[in-house]
Design a protein around this motif. Structure first.
Motif, mmCIF file in Angstrom:
data_model
loop_
_atom_site.group_PDB
_atom_site.id
_atom_site.type_symbol
_atom_site.label_atom_id
_atom_site.label_comp_id
_atom_site.label_asym_id
_atom_site.label_seq_id
_atom_site.Cartn_x
_atom_site.Cartn_y
_atom_site.Cartn_z
ATOM 1 N N GLU A 167 0.821 -1.207 0.000
ATOM 2 C CA GLU A 167 0.000 0.000 0.000
ATOM 3 C C GLU A 167 0.859 1.263 0.000
ATOM 4 O O GLU A 167 0.554 2.240 -0.695
ATOM 5 N N LEU A 168 1.939 1.241 0.770
ATOM 6 C CA LEU A 168 2.843 2.379 0.808
ATOM 7 C C LEU A 168 3.533 2.550 -0.540
ATOM 8 O O LEU A 168 3.645 3.677 -1.050
ATOM 9 N N ALA A 169 3.983 1.458 -1.128
ATOM 10 C CA ALA A 169 4.645 1.524 -2.432
ATOM 11 C C ALA A 169 3.708 2.082 -3.500
ATOM 12 O O ALA A 169 4.107 2.892 -4.338
ATOM 13 N N THR A 170 2.447 1.665 -3.467
ATOM 14 C CA THR A 170 1.469 2.139 -4.451
ATOM 15 C C THR A 170 1.207 3.625 -4.292
ATOM 16 O O THR A 170 1.144 4.376 -5.272
ATOM 17 N N ALA A 171 1.057 4.083 -3.062
ATOM 18 C CA ALA A 171 0.794 5.496 -2.810
ATOM 19 C C ALA A 171 1.976 6.354 -3.248
ATOM 20 O O ALA A 171 1.799 7.428 -3.850
ATOM 21 N N CYS A 172 3.189 5.906 -2.955
ATOM 22 C CA CYS A 172 4.386 6.636 -3.352
ATOM 23 C C CYS A 172 4.488 6.711 -4.875
ATOM 24 O O CYS A 172 4.778 7.771 -5.441
ATOM 25 N N ALA A 173 4.240 5.589 -5.538
ATOM 26 C CA ALA A 173 4.315 5.553 -6.996
ATOM 27 C C ALA A 173 3.284 6.477 -7.629
ATOM 28 O O ALA A 173 3.549 7.116 -8.655
ATOM 29 N N ARG A 174 2.109 6.578 -7.038
ATOM 30 C CA ARG A 174 1.072 7.444 -7.589
ATOM 31 C C ARG A 174 1.491 8.901 -7.522
ATOM 32 O O ARG A 174 1.257 9.676 -8.447
ATOM 33 N N ALA A 175 2.149 9.282 -6.428
ATOM 34 C CA ALA A 175 2.627 10.653 -6.306
ATOM 35 C C ALA A 175 3.725 10.943 -7.328
ATOM 36 O O ALA A 175 3.721 11.985 -7.987
ATOM 37 N N ARG A 176 4.649 10.021 -7.473
ATOM 38 C CA ARG A 176 5.733 10.215 -8.433
ATOM 39 C C ARG A 176 5.204 10.265 -9.869
ATOM 40 O O ARG A 176 5.741 10.991 -10.718
#
Length: 205
Positions: free
Chosen positions: A121-130
């Motif tokens: 979930e953290l990886a997905t949220a970070c990727a969405r911001a990037r």
């Protein structure tokens, strides 16, 4: 400290909110789960029904931060349209605005040492911001021939690093303490110099 009365499924968020306060005041590694529990008004044992350890608590704070950050960046990018440059610059301003408004989240996201891959979930949220910044960079470079076009991931990484540097050096203290220029002006001029150097925008004049 008086009990806050979190009895209706709000304990998990209460602990996250408490952690965010402690992160902002002391840093991401300078508090214990017991302290977070005390601030939330519950016993230390209650924490372990939701988090295995302090890093899990900080990681969840970071995940929530990235979700908010991605939403803000997307809003800024959309609002800056139809100009690719205006949209790109808007994401930079949104970066500074987020760091100022949500310092606890920002520190958990970028300064806690928690791996962005700690949870899916953290990886997905970070990727969405990037992805928002990468999209903005790609739109800026569409007019450049593919063989001369800088990778959008490189451009976005450079701007991300520049934004973070401005936050760390000039946006964490009272205005004018470390720089005679507002952080927004420093970032905008820095982005302009960088983009002109890459040929992504025309020179002044």
């Amino acid at each position: 400290m008086a009990k806050r009365g979190y009895h209706h499924g709000n304990l998990r968020q209460a602990l996250i909110d408490a952690a965010l306060e402690l992160i902002e005041q002391r840093g991401p590694g300078a508090f214990t789960l017991s302290e977070a529990a005390k601030r939330a008004g519950v016993t230390p044992a209650a924490v372990y029904r939701h988090f295995e350890g302090r890093e899990d608590l900080v990681a969840e704070a970071a995940r929530q931060g990235f979700e908010m950050f991605a939403d803000l960046m997307q809003y800024a990018y959309d609002k800056g349209q139809p100009s690719a440059l205006a949209a790109f610059e808007a994401t930079g301003r949104a970066y500074l605005a987020f760091a100022r408004k949500h310092p606890g989240h920002y520190i958990a996201m970028f300064e806690s040492g928690v791996s962005m891959n700690r949870t899916p979930e953290l990886a997905t949220a970070c990727a969405r911001a990037r992805a928002v910044l990468e999209t903005a960079a790609a739109a800026l470079s569409e007019h450049i021939p593919p063989e001369k076009r800088p990778p959008a991931t490189m451009v976005s990484a450079h701007i991300w690093a520049m934004s973070h540097g401005v936050v760390e050096l000039y946006a964490r203290t009272a205005p004018g303490t470390n720089s005679p220029f507002p952080p927004e002006d420093l970032l905008e001029s820095g982005i302009g110099i960088y983009l002109r150097g890459l040929g992504l925008i025309a020179p002044d004049g």
